[in-house]
Design a protein around this motif. Structure first.
Motif, PDB file in Angstrom:
ATOM      1  N   PRO A  34      -6.353 -25.831 -58.362  1.00 32.16           N
ATOM      2  CA  PRO A  34      -7.661 -25.882 -59.013  1.00 32.16           C
ATOM      3  C   PRO A  34      -7.929 -24.679 -59.909  1.00 32.16           C
ATOM      4  CG  PRO A  34      -7.899 -25.125 -56.758  1.00 32.16           C
ATOM      5  CD  PRO A  34      -6.453 -25.501 -56.928  1.00 32.16           C
ATOM      6  N   ILE A  35      -8.863 -24.872 -60.841  1.00 33.24           N
ATOM      7  CA  ILE A  35      -9.369 -23.788 -61.669  1.00 33.24           C
ATOM      8  C   ILE A  35     -10.865 -23.689 -61.419  1.00 33.24           C
ATOM      9  CG2 ILE A  35      -7.597 -23.844 -63.464  1.00 33.24           C
ATOM     10  CD1 ILE A  35      -9.327 -25.723 -65.069  1.00 33.24           C
ATOM     11  N   CYS A  36     -11.402 -22.467 -61.528  1.00 33.13           N
ATOM     12  CA  CYS A  36     -12.818 -22.281 -61.231  1.00 33.13           C
ATOM     13  C   CYS A  36     -13.489 -21.253 -62.133  1.00 33.13           C
ATOM     14  CB  CYS A  36     -13.010 -21.885 -59.776  1.00 33.13           C
ATOM     15  SG  CYS A  36     -12.223 -20.308 -59.346  1.00 33.13           S
ATOM     16  N   LYS A  37     -12.710 -20.557 -62.948  1.00 34.52           N
ATOM     17  CA  LYS A  37     -13.275 -19.555 -63.844  1.00 34.52           C
ATOM     18  C   LYS A  37     -13.415 -20.124 -65.252  1.00 34.52           C
ATOM     19  CE  LYS A  37     -11.088 -15.551 -61.567  1.00 34.52           C
ATOM     20  NZ  LYS A  37     -10.207 -14.391 -61.810  1.00 34.52           N
ATOM     21  N   ALA A  38     -14.205 -19.427 -66.078  1.00 34.67           N
ATOM     22  CA  ALA A  38     -14.202 -19.747 -67.502  1.00 34.67           C
ATOM     23  C   ALA A  38     -12.828 -19.378 -68.057  1.00 34.67           C
ATOM     24  CB  ALA A  38     -15.297 -18.957 -68.218  1.00 34.67           C
ATOM     25  N   PRO A  39     -12.368 -20.063 -69.107  1.00 36.01           N
ATOM     26  CA  PRO A  39     -11.036 -19.750 -69.629  1.00 36.01           C
ATOM     27  C   PRO A  39     -10.950 -18.328 -70.167  1.00 36.01           C
ATOM     28  CG  PRO A  39     -12.209 -21.212 -71.128  1.00 36.01           C
ATOM     29  CD  PRO A  39     -13.026 -21.141 -69.877  1.00 36.01           C
ATOM     30  N   GLU A  72     -14.305 -25.434 -72.661  1.00 39.26           N
ATOM     31  CA  GLU A  72     -15.671 -24.921 -72.751  1.00 39.26           C
ATOM     32  C   GLU A  72     -16.335 -24.839 -71.373  1.00 39.26           C
ATOM     33  OE1 GLU A  72     -17.599 -27.530 -75.513  1.00 39.26           O
ATOM     34  OE2 GLU A  72     -16.417 -26.833 -77.226  1.00 39.26           O
ATOM     35  N   ARG A  73     -15.529 -24.883 -70.324  1.00 44.44           N
ATOM     36  CA  ARG A  73     -16.067 -24.810 -68.966  1.00 44.44           C
ATOM     37  C   ARG A  73     -16.649 -23.420 -68.698  1.00 44.44           C
ATOM     38  NH1 ARG A  73     -10.473 -23.953 -68.394  1.00 44.44           N
ATOM     39  NH2 ARG A  73      -9.930 -22.190 -67.028  1.00 44.44           N
ATOM     40  N   MET A  91     -10.012 -18.681 -55.943  1.00 44.41           N
ATOM     41  CA  MET A  91     -10.993 -19.658 -55.474  1.00 44.41           C
ATOM     42  C   MET A  91     -11.021 -19.708 -53.951  1.00 44.41           C
ATOM     43  SD  MET A  91     -11.252 -23.667 -56.557  1.00 44.41           S
ATOM     44  CE  MET A  91     -12.609 -24.705 -55.993  1.00 44.41           C
ATOM     45  N   ASN A  92      -9.848 -19.685 -53.338  1.00 45.50           N
ATOM     46  CA  ASN A  92      -9.772 -19.700 -51.884  1.00 45.50           C
ATOM     47  C   ASN A  92     -10.454 -18.476 -51.283  1.00 45.50           C
ATOM     48  OD1 ASN A  92      -8.471 -20.473 -49.184  1.00 45.50           O
ATOM     49  ND2 ASN A  92      -7.593 -18.454 -49.559  1.00 45.50           N
ATOM     50  N   ALA A  93     -10.190 -17.296 -51.862  1.00 45.09           N
ATOM     51  CA  ALA A  93     -10.780 -16.062 -51.358  1.00 45.09           C
ATOM     52  C   ALA A  93     -12.292 -16.057 -51.546  1.00 45.09           C
ATOM     53  CB  ALA A  93     -10.155 -14.860 -52.065  1.00 45.09           C
ATOM     54  N   THR A  94     -12.763 -16.631 -52.654  1.00 42.56           N
ATOM     55  CA  THR A  94     -14.190 -16.654 -52.939  1.00 42.56           C
ATOM     56  C   THR A  94     -14.940 -17.550 -51.957  1.00 42.56           C
ATOM     57  OG1 THR A  94     -13.770 -16.277 -55.300  1.00 42.56           O
ATOM     58  CG2 THR A  94     -15.935 -17.143 -54.701  1.00 42.56           C
ATOM     59  N   MET A  95     -14.356 -18.681 -51.616  1.00 42.54           N
ATOM     60  CA  MET A  95     -15.023 -19.618 -50.714  1.00 42.54           C
ATOM     61  C   MET A  95     -15.034 -19.118 -49.276  1.00 42.54           C
ATOM     62  SD  MET A  95     -13.888 -23.352 -52.180  1.00 42.54           S
ATOM     63  CE  MET A  95     -15.151 -24.184 -51.210  1.00 42.54           C
ATOM     64  N   GLY A  96     -14.034 -18.356 -48.882  1.00 43.46           N
ATOM     65  CA  GLY A  96     -14.027 -17.779 -47.549  1.00 43.46           C
ATOM     66  C   GLY A  96     -13.332 -18.632 -46.517  1.00 43.46           C
ATOM     67  N   LYS A  97     -12.916 -17.982 -45.422  1.00 44.33           N
ATOM     68  CA  LYS A  97     -12.075 -18.639 -44.424  1.00 44.33           C
ATOM     69  C   LYS A  97     -12.797 -19.698 -43.607  1.00 44.33           C
ATOM     70  CE  LYS A  97     -12.833 -15.110 -40.865  1.00 44.33           C
ATOM     71  NZ  LYS A  97     -12.174 -14.143 -39.961  1.00 44.33           N
ATOM     72  N   LYS A  98     -14.128 -19.672 -43.563  1.00 45.35           N
ATOM     73  CA  LYS A  98     -14.842 -20.653 -42.749  1.00 45.35           C
ATOM     74  C   LYS A  98     -14.927 -22.016 -43.407  1.00 45.35           C
ATOM     75  CE  LYS A  98     -17.660 -17.629 -39.877  1.00 45.35           C
ATOM     76  NZ  LYS A  98     -19.037 -17.318 -39.406  1.00 45.35           N
ATOM     77  N   LEU A 135     -17.522 -20.767 -62.040  1.00 39.77           N
ATOM     78  CA  LEU A 135     -18.159 -21.364 -60.865  1.00 39.77           C
ATOM     79  C   LEU A 135     -18.257 -20.399 -59.685  1.00 39.77           C
ATOM     80  CD1 LEU A 135     -16.406 -24.881 -60.795  1.00 39.77           C
ATOM     81  CD2 LEU A 135     -18.531 -24.230 -61.953  1.00 39.77           C
ATOM     82  N   THR A 136     -17.920 -19.129 -59.912  1.00 40.91           N
ATOM     83  CA  THR A 136     -17.810 -18.177 -58.805  1.00 40.91           C
ATOM     84  C   THR A 136     -19.064 -18.122 -57.938  1.00 40.91           C
ATOM     85  OG1 THR A 136     -16.216 -16.802 -60.004  1.00 40.91           O
ATOM     86  CG2 THR A 136     -17.406 -15.775 -58.186  1.00 40.91           C
ATOM     87  N   GLU A 137     -20.232 -17.958 -58.545  1.00 39.71           N
ATOM     88  CA  GLU A 137     -21.457 -17.834 -57.759  1.00 39.71           C
ATOM     89  C   GLU A 137     -21.738 -19.109 -56.967  1.00 39.71           C
ATOM     90  OE1 GLU A 137     -23.181 -15.052 -57.237  1.00 39.71           O
ATOM     91  OE2 GLU A 137     -21.562 -14.137 -58.414  1.00 39.71           O
TER      92      GLU A 137
END
Length: 353
Positions: free
Chosen positions: A151-156, A229-230, A261-268, A233-235
């Motif tokens: 997956p991608i989650c940041k602006a380009p 133009e995405r 993305m995995n680190a941002t979402m967290g282990k729970k 999504l971090t916040e």
């Protein structure tokens, strides 16, 4: 099927593989949906990466041994293609507005409204993973869980933005030329698969090239423009409580973003599986690596693999209602327990519902 709004209508044509292809007309334009399975079962929706559709992006996963007893037994599959990416698609009119990622998300919501789907499991690849993640943020109560592939989650970044601009210009002026197809193959697959044995192309590469030859280049250009133009999504990811399983190939150009993305979402709420010697398109290059992690992930919602010697009373019945608790232990996602060749990593695997 559920009732639709005035802006949605459908045209159905039976196609091979035991499913039906539906053209759903939404307020943002027409979108093709391939429905496979019993529509009385819970829904799993898919969204492919740039220039691909259900016939290639997910075929390796759903056709590999063991997939039917796990996925088709539990779910009805709704393969949603990006606009103009369906088989034998016409060129989208130049007068039609170029859709944004938010518009594509609204299309997904309208498709769910038409079929009367209240809550769904989502499976997306790269660009499709971004669309479904954004959908989960906007429609939290409609998403049971996310299975995301590279997956991608940041602006380009500026580099990606410029690279995509070059691809868009190539599509506009030269169509699906050889250089463009090579760029897309690098996006999808590992170098090992692209070069093959003695430099010969593998069957997967040849099948992908045949699919790309059928693409309408201007339609692909529109999808790339939307993804280019995405926004970040971090916040939203920090607040997203949706249970998520991420797969990423070791050789994927989006590997670092998937790890972020995995680190941002967290282990729970998020578990990660990194597949060795594989590119972004794990669903086609190494689909067997996905089955056992998906099986454990689905167990947390109460979905189990169909037993080979199931009782007659259970055959054809709907899956069990999702349970209220699950825990995917880290050791279940270790290479030794999976019995497949995965790169040893620290998985984010404690998931509680």
């Amino acid at each position: 099927m559920g009732e639709s709004s005035d802006s949605v209508s459908i045209d159905i044509d039976m196609v091979p593989l035991g499913g039906k292809e539906c053209v759903v007309k939404t307020s943002k334009g027409s979108v093709s949906v391939f429905v496979c399975g019993d529509q009385e079962k819970p829904a799993l929706i898919t969204y492919p990466d740039v220039a691909l559709n259900y016939s290639f992006c997910f075929q390796g996963l759903f056709f590999c041994p063991g997939a039917a007893s796990l996925l088709l037994h539990n779910f009805c599959i709704y393969h949603i293609d990006a606009p103009g990416h369906e088989l034998e698609a016409d060129v989208i009119s130049a007068d039609a507005p170029v859709l944004s990622v938010d518009d594509l998300v609204e299309q997904v919501a309208e498709v769910l409204d038409f079929f009367g789907l209240k809550k769904v499991l989502c499976l997306g690849v790269t660009a499709g993973a971004y669309i479904l993640t954004l959908f989960a943020m906007k429609y939290t109560d409609r998403v049971l869980g996310l299975i995301l592939v590279s997956p991608i989650c940041k602006a380009p970044s500026w580099t990606e933005w410029l690279y995509n601009k070059v691809l868009m210009n190539m599509l506009y002026f030269y169509g699906m030329c050889g250089m463009l197809k090579e760029c897309l193959l690098q996006r999808y697959f590992s170098k090992e698969l692209r070069t093959g044995i003695h430099g010969e192309e593998s069957d997967i590469i040849q099948a992908c090239l045949r699919l790309l030859d059928q693409r309408q280049s201007l339609n692909v250009m529109r999808f790339i423009q939307a993804i280019n133009e995405r926004y970040d999504l971090t916040e939203g990811l920090k607040k997203l409580q949706c249970k998520t399983l991420i797969f990423v190939g070791e050789s994927s150009p989006f590997r670092l973003e998937s790890l972020y993305m995995n680190a941002t979402m967290g282990k729970k709420s998020c578990a990660l599986v990194e597949v060795q010697a594989c590119g972004s398109l794990v669903t086609e290059e190494y689909p067997l690596a996905m089955l056992i992690p998906i099986e454990f992930f689905l167990m947390g919602f109460g979905y189990c693999r169909q037993q080979q010697f199931a009782s007659s009373s259970s055959n054809g019945s709907n899956p069990t209602t999702p349970s209220s608790h699950c825990c995917i232990a880290p050791e279940l996602l270790s290479p030794e327990s999976l019995g497949i060749k995965l790169k040893p990593i620290k998985t984010r695997a404690d998931i509680e519902i």
